[in-house]
Design an enzyme around this catalytic site. Structure first.
Site, PDB file in Angstrom:
ATOM      1  CE  LYS A 128     -18.805  44.280  -6.471  1.00 48.64           C
ATOM      2  NZ  LYS A 128     -19.846  45.306  -6.258  1.00 48.64           N
ATOM      3  CG  ASP A 168     -21.022  45.233  -9.580  1.00 47.01           C
ATOM      4  OD1 ASP A 168     -21.238  46.200  -8.843  1.00 47.01           O
ATOM      5  OD2 ASP A 168     -20.113  45.239 -10.438  1.00 47.01           O
TER       6      ASP A 168
HETATM    7  P1  NDP Z   1     -24.910  47.347 -15.523  1.00 50.09           P
HETATM    8  O1  NDP Z   1     -24.237  46.123 -16.042  1.00 50.09           O
HETATM    9  O2  NDP Z   1     -26.385  47.353 -15.355  1.00 50.09           O
HETATM   10  O3  NDP Z   1     -24.518  48.624 -16.411  1.00 50.09           O
HETATM   11  C1  NDP Z   1     -23.199  48.996 -16.601  1.00 50.09           C
HETATM   12  C2  NDP Z   1     -23.179  50.152 -17.589  1.00 50.09           C
HETATM   13  O4  NDP Z   1     -21.846  50.640 -17.674  1.00 50.09           O
HETATM   14  C3  NDP Z   1     -23.585  49.760 -18.983  1.00 50.09           C
HETATM   15  O5  NDP Z   1     -24.165  50.848 -19.626  1.00 50.09           O
HETATM   16  C4  NDP Z   1     -22.243  49.399 -19.613  1.00 50.09           C
HETATM   17  O6  NDP Z   1     -22.209  49.485 -21.028  1.00 50.09           O
HETATM   18  C5  NDP Z   1     -21.355  50.455 -19.006  1.00 50.09           C
HETATM   19  N1  NDP Z   1     -19.969  49.981 -18.952  1.00 50.09           N
HETATM   20  C6  NDP Z   1     -19.514  48.840 -18.376  1.00 50.09           C
HETATM   21  N2  NDP Z   1     -18.192  48.734 -18.561  1.00 50.09           N
HETATM   22  C7  NDP Z   1     -17.829  49.818 -19.277  1.00 50.09           C
HETATM   23  C8  NDP Z   1     -16.600  50.279 -19.771  1.00 50.09           C
HETATM   24  N3  NDP Z   1     -15.469  49.593 -19.574  1.00 50.09           N
HETATM   25  N4  NDP Z   1     -16.593  51.460 -20.454  1.00 50.09           N
HETATM   26  C9  NDP Z   1     -17.737  52.163 -20.655  1.00 50.09           C
HETATM   27  N5  NDP Z   1     -18.934  51.767 -20.201  1.00 50.09           N
HETATM   28  C10 NDP Z   1     -18.971  50.616 -19.519  1.00 50.09           C
HETATM   29  O7  NDP Z   1     -24.177  47.667 -14.115  1.00 50.09           O
HETATM   30  P2  NDP Z   1     -24.678  48.554 -12.910  1.00 50.09           P
HETATM   31  O8  NDP Z   1     -25.455  49.697 -13.422  1.00 50.09           O
HETATM   32  O9  NDP Z   1     -25.271  47.650 -11.901  1.00 50.09           O
HETATM   33  O10 NDP Z   1     -23.290  49.053 -12.299  1.00 50.09           O
HETATM   34  C11 NDP Z   1     -22.645  50.252 -12.763  1.00 50.09           C
HETATM   35  C12 NDP Z   1     -21.621  50.694 -11.728  1.00 50.09           C
HETATM   36  O11 NDP Z   1     -22.289  50.914 -10.468  1.00 50.09           O
HETATM   37  C13 NDP Z   1     -20.502  49.712 -11.425  1.00 50.09           C
HETATM   38  O12 NDP Z   1     -19.334  50.418 -11.090  1.00 50.09           O
HETATM   39  C14 NDP Z   1     -21.014  48.982 -10.176  1.00 50.09           C
HETATM   40  O13 NDP Z   1     -19.967  48.410  -9.424  1.00 50.09           O
HETATM   41  C15 NDP Z   1     -21.648  50.166  -9.446  1.00 50.09           C
HETATM   42  N6  NDP Z   1     -22.618  49.811  -8.441  1.00 50.09           N
HETATM   43  C16 NDP Z   1     -23.718  49.049  -8.738  1.00 50.09           C
HETATM   44  C17 NDP Z   1     -24.643  48.754  -7.774  1.00 50.09           C
HETATM   45  C18 NDP Z   1     -25.908  48.044  -8.082  1.00 50.09           C
HETATM   46  O14 NDP Z   1     -26.782  48.002  -7.193  1.00 50.09           O
HETATM   47  N7  NDP Z   1     -26.108  47.507  -9.275  1.00 50.09           N
HETATM   48  C19 NDP Z   1     -24.433  49.155  -6.357  1.00 50.09           C
HETATM   49  C20 NDP Z   1     -23.307  50.047  -6.162  1.00 50.09           C
HETATM   50  C21 NDP Z   1     -22.430  50.322  -7.171  1.00 50.09           C
HETATM   51  P3  NDP Z   1     -22.247  48.114 -21.892  1.00 50.09           P
HETATM   52  O15 NDP Z   1     -23.666  47.628 -21.780  1.00 50.09           O
HETATM   53  O16 NDP Z   1     -21.856  48.551 -23.253  1.00 50.09           O
HETATM   54  O17 NDP Z   1     -21.259  47.181 -21.263  1.00 50.09           O
END
Ligand code: NDP
Length: 448
Positions: A128, A168
């Site tokens: 990571k 991510d």
């Molecule tokens: P994105 O950046 O596309 O989206 C993240 C989302 O979570 C946004 O809506 C963001 O809001 C919100 N968010 C981020 N930080 C916070 C916070 N501190 N409090 C509240 N909301 C928050 O990321 P992903 O969708 O790719 O990833 C989301 C999760 O899934 C993470 O935990 C990641 O590690 C996990 N994951 C992702 C994978 C992937 O293929 N992308 C694979 C496996 C797991 P805002 O825009 O306001 O920041």
């Protein structure tokens, strides 16, 4: 390791060796809780010190990332790559660009990845990385300059058989493209050193959708195991990024009604459900216009925005935390249980605290941990690597079938090792099934 080693003894040593790394401690504690009794019952792992070794990253690379903003000001960020374990394949795991990124968060994510990647049935090690760079509010040119500078250093440490990062939080298709372009320029080589690439240059169909779709498939498997399904269920989802949006899409296709989405400013509740048309609008808002979820309420009547809140007190049957770590605590879990929630599948990594998970288990709520439920993303990344090596492209239908099959097999592995309790303990199942494959490989290599 002595026969009577306890979780607390082990954790005391780990905390001493990794001071202040709270997220890493939390992730290891959750796994060690299940693995220590298993290892004590299987002395070969104990004698080879596998728990101590599997909680120590192979190496950590930390580097300076210097870039110039649009006003010509020199900016400095910190870049990381945690190469956690390559016992069963090249290091594989995402890059996160977010101001909260630090070593503890990346070590927790890398550690979780060891078990997740093992569960996918593919030959994938675990890593990571990322940076404390905040892409929010930056121009496209600034993001490009940052990505190029970041990759200039990272390029020394990755390769198709060494380490293959992906996206991510904060790293989507655009960032991957900038980084891939820079790697290619530095090394004069076109090879699959990143996944999540665009289709024009080695990407895979369904990669963007894979994590969210896979999470919905995992929930469907958990419910099917009980003779139930997503059809007709009220569903709450947090986040509105890559994982959340495609989880919502598949949940809707499977007959569920999605009531909420969120971002870091709050959540929207739409009692009529977020239809495919409304979701298409959200995709445009989030992926093209980079807007805020609050704007949803200006476009769709009947929906309400709750600033600064998370959706967990909305009455629903199923919950999908898909935003970030520790976004669902014991108070939220109590709300979910008392509102009649029957199952939770984690799209994000470690979104539920240990206390929340304990409550779900106590209340008989089916709980699919991220390392199993969100493994669809890395699984399709693994298939992107296979397609790159073979220089061919599988169709969207083929890819979705493969994803569904992998999520089914992850579910079966969890059931195999977690069905000694009712309901099935998917956390224990995922931890033990993920552990065995990596531990066997480490044993085979001897003391390395
Ligand atoms: P994105 O950046 O596309 O989206 C993240 C989302 O979570 C946004 O809506 C963001 O809001 C919100 N968010 C981020 N930080 C916070 C916070 N501190 N409090 C509240 N909301 C928050 O990321 P992903 O969708 O790719 O990833 C989301 C999760 O899934 C993470 O935990 C990641 O590690 C996990 N994951 C992702 C994978 C992937 O293929 N992308 C694979 C496996 C797991 P805002 O825009 O306001 O920041």
């Amino acid at each position: 390791m002595s026969r009577d080693l306890t979780l607390d003894d082990f954790m005391a040593g780990l905390v001493k060796r990794n001071p202040g790394e709270l997220e890493f401690h939390q992730a290891v504690r959750e796994v060690a809780h299940d693995i220590i009794p298993f290892v004590l019952d299987n002395p070969k792992y104990q004698q080879a010190g596998i728990i101590r070794r599997i909680t120590e990253p192979d190496r950590i690379i930390i580097f300076r990332v210097v870039w110039e903003d649009d006003s010509g000001r020199v900016r400095v960020n910190r870049g990381y790559r945690v190469q956690f374990n390559n016992a069963i394949g090249p290091y594989k795991g995402g890059l996160r660009f977010h101001p909260s990124v630090n070593l503890s968060i990346l070590k927790f994510l890398g550690f979780e990845q060891v078990f997740k990647n093992s569960l996918t049935t593919l030959p994938l090690g675990a890593g990571k990385g990322g940076s404390d760079f905040n892409p929010k509010g930056k121009s496209n040119r600034e993001i490009m300059r940052f990505c190029q500078s970041f990759m200039t250093e990272l390029a020394n440490h990755i390769g198709p058989n060494i380490d293959v990062p992906a996206g991510d939080i904060g790293v989507g298709a655009q960032e991957i493209s900038f980084m891939f372009g820079q790697y290619k320029r530095i090394n004069r080589e076109f090879s699959g050193i990143l996944t999540g690439k665009a289709m024009e240059f080695g990407g895979s169909r369904i990669r963007t959708e894979a994590t969210g779709y896979g999470c919905a498939f995992f929930m469907e498997h958990m419910l099917n195991q009980r003779g139930d399904s997503i059809r007709g269920k009220r569903c709450i989802i947090s986040g509105s990024g890559n994982v959340a949006v495609f989880c919502a899409e598949k949940v809707t296709q499977l007959g569920g009604t999605v009531l909420t989405l969120s971002d870091s400013s709050g959540f929207i509740y739409d009692p009529d459900g977020i239809s495919p048309e409304k979701l298409a609008w959200v995709k445009d808002l989030k992926f093209r216009r980079r807007g805020r979820i609050e704007d949803y309420t200006n476009h769709f009547s009947g929906a309400t925005f709750y600033p600064g809140n998370r959706p967990w007190n909305v009455t629903a049957d199923l919950a999908f935390p898909c935003a970030t770590q520790n976004e669902l605590n014991d108070i939220d879990a109590k709300d979910l249980c008392s509102n009649g929630c029957i199952a939770v599948a984690e799209g994000a990594n470690m979104p539920s605290t240990i206390d929340a998970i304990r409550l779900f288990h106590q209340h008989g709520v089916l709980f699919g941990p991220g390392k199993a439920a969100n493994a669809g993303g890395v699984a399709v990344s693994g298939l992107e690597m296979s397609q790159n090596s073979m220089r061919l492209t599988w169709s969207a239908d083929e890819m979705e079938q493969k994803l569904e099959a992998i999520m089914g097999s992850i579910h079966s592995e969890c059931v195999q090792y977690g069905s000694d309790s009712d309901p099935i303990n998917y956390v224990k199942g995922a931890n033990i099934a993920g552990f065995i494959k990596v531990a066997e490989a480490m044993l085979a290599y001897g003391v390395v």
